[in-house]
Write an enzyme that holds these catalytic residues in place. Structure first.
Site, PDB file in Angstrom:
ATOM      1  N   HIS A 326       0.803  -1.216   0.000  1.00  0.00           N
ATOM      2  CA  HIS A 326       0.000   0.000   0.000  1.00  0.00           C
ATOM      3  C   HIS A 326       0.840   1.272   0.000  1.00  0.00           C
ATOM      4  O   HIS A 326       0.366   2.311  -0.485  1.00  0.00           O
ATOM      5  CB  HIS A 326      -0.937   0.009   1.212  1.00  0.00           C
ATOM      6  CG  HIS A 326      -2.146  -0.851   1.023  1.00  0.00           C
ATOM      7  ND1 HIS A 326      -2.148  -2.210   1.293  1.00  0.00           N
ATOM      8  CD2 HIS A 326      -3.390  -0.564   0.576  1.00  0.00           C
ATOM      9  CE1 HIS A 326      -3.344  -2.699   1.032  1.00  0.00           C
ATOM     10  NE2 HIS A 326      -4.113  -1.731   0.584  1.00  0.00           N
ATOM     11  N   GLY A 327       2.024   1.229   0.523  1.00  0.00           N
ATOM     12  CA  GLY A 327       2.808   2.453   0.516  1.00  0.00           C
ATOM     13  C   GLY A 327       4.137   2.316   1.222  1.00  0.00           C
ATOM     14  O   GLY A 327       4.343   1.417   2.040  1.00  0.00           O
TER      15      GLY A 327
END
Length: 477
Positions: A326-327
């Protein structure tokens, strides 16, 4: 180009009209139009990103052809790892280079040594995590002989860049979507109507629910030290519905638009906030990603077939990797690890497949036990979302400390009653539509005047309560 922009409302009818004007018999021409339209759609953000997606497409298309030409295991493995290396190499450089550099510098600083390594001013290509995983599924499935490689480059290019789901999913499997580019696609009025209905519901989720919740989530998260525990709990509640309305709204729009062109995409959300435990939540939330990690990471690692240590290890790996996907921030990694901790007790007691049916099936309301289970699951999810939303680990910890130590029984300091009523309307609609693929799928059974009154109500609400325009959250992933 955003789905909720004027640009897209001009772009879509033009592409739709040209597509069906070409005719269903001319498959290659339709595929070519989709590929061109998808590249225009993607290049609208930054034309430089096009070279990246084109190179990834060329690599995996070529590797697929060569995998089909050799049976020698060693050569097949080399080809597979070239594909994995290229795709994950691009993803790692653009998304994680600065994260690793910063983490390396911080770790040396912790031990009293300074490193002079500069980060780079890297622009993250929109949707790189999504199309990277999509094209990887093709190579892996061809390697495992679950799919025959295509020789139609234009069709493959259209598959990789398919504009409805290009930048935020669903992450389609090559085994499901790619064959649809080689089949005749006829216009189906009923499917088109159903697609438009799902687009309408997705736009409502985004414009009315997500964007309005975002306003108050941002205010509370950005000034969390100024508010009491009850207000911070409301802030986490607003973010929970912001991210759900935003992401599932995008998926609904993508699936609905695909139906207009004769394509069927996989379902990506199945009313996750009605889950009775965390395992059920993860079967219902971002289904295309969770099943991707299950099939291409968890099962190859041994899944839950081994002993307790292997089960624990594999569970943490899949959740932490999912968080990291996700990041490039430790907050996402902790969010993933926290969900692994939630999930483990169910796995170790063999209760992770306990709730596979529809909650309160055939009933208007859940039982007291079901309501308590849904409430607990939602609260645990809410706490985890704090790490997902926070700017840093210290921000998340400070937020949770203030939330849990400050009284939850003080008067809420921010209480936008109109927005909360809209969220309540949204929850009720989702609850009564939970047996469908999306909340208003089965509205056809209602008499036409009432049905159209509902559609008009949604449109009026979208115009009346348009929140401050927010970029789709998952564009950053």
């Amino acid at each position: 180009m955003f789905f909720n922009s004027i640009d897209f409302f001009v772009f879509l009818p033009i592409v739709f009209g040209l597509y069906w004007l070409i005719g269903s018999k001319r498959i290659k021409e339709q595929n070519f139009l989709i590929a061109i339209a998808s590249y225009v759609f993607y290049g609208w953000w930054d034309w430089r990103f096009l070279s990246l997606i084109l190179f990834s497409t060329l690599v995996d298309y070529t590797i697929g052809i060569y995998l089909n030409k050799t049976e020698k295991l060693s050569k097949r493995k080399v080809l597979l790892w070239i594909s994995i290396g290229v795709n994950l190499g691009f993803l790692g450089f653009f998304k994680y280079y600065n994260f690793f550099i910063d983490s390396l510098v911080d770790s040396f600083t912790f031990f009293g040594k300074e490193l002079n390594i500069n980060t780079l001013n890297i622009i993250l290509p929109v949707g790189i995590s999504f199309y990277t995983f999509q094209t990887l599924s093709y190579t892996i499935d061809v390697y495992n002989k679950k799919l025959k490689p295509t020789k139609d480059f234009v069709g493959f290019m259209a598959f990789v860049s398919f504009f409805p789901q290009l930048v935020a999913g669903p992450i389609e499997r090559a085994t499901n979507l790619l064959p649809q580019f080689s089949k005749e696609r006829s216009f189906n009025y009923a499917n088109a109507v159903d697609g438009l209905r799902q687009v309408l519901w997705g736009l409502f989720k985004k414009i009315v629910i997500a964007d309005n919740c975002a306003k108050y989530a941002n205010i509370i998260f950005n000034n969390h030290t100024e508010y009491n525990g009850s207000t911070l709990l409301l802030g986490a509640f607003f973010f929970a519905f912001q991210i759900y309305g935003d992401f599932s709204g995008y998926s609904d729009i993508a699936i609905g638009i695909s139906r207009l062109f004769g394509f069927n995409l996989k379902r990506n959300f199945a009313f996750p906030y009605f889950s009775r435990d965390i395992a059920e939540f993860w079967r219902r939330w971002h289904i295309s990603l969770s099943t991707w990690f299950r099939d291409y990471l968890y099962i190859p690692l041994g899944g839950s077939r081994g002993g307790t240590k292997m089960k624990v290890r594999n569970t943490f790996i899949i959740f932490v990797v999912s968080g990291f996907w996700h990041g490039a921030n430790w907050t996402f990694i902790i969010w993933g690890a926290l969900n692994a901790l939630y999930f483990l007790p169910l796995l170790l007691t063999n209760k992770n497949r306990k709730n596979t049916d529809l909650v309160a099936e055939g009933k208007y309301l859940p039982s007291i036990k079901e309501f308590a289970q849904m409430t607990l699951t939602f609260f645990l999810t809410l706490l985890a979302w704090v790490f997902f939303r926070a700017d840093s680990v210290s921000h998340a910890i400070s937020y949770l400390q203030n939330l849990l130590t400050s009284s939850l029984f003080y008067k809420v300091e921010i209480f936008p009653s109109t927005i909360l009523l809209l969220v309540l309307f949204f929850i009720i609609t989702e609850w009564f539509g939970r047996s469908g693929e999306y909340a208003i799928e089965k509205i056809d059974f209602i008499k036409r005047p009432i049905r159209w009154a509902f559609y008009i109500t949604l449109i009026i609400l979208m115009f009346s309560f348009t929140g401050e325009e927010q970029q789709f959250i998952y564009f950053q992933f």
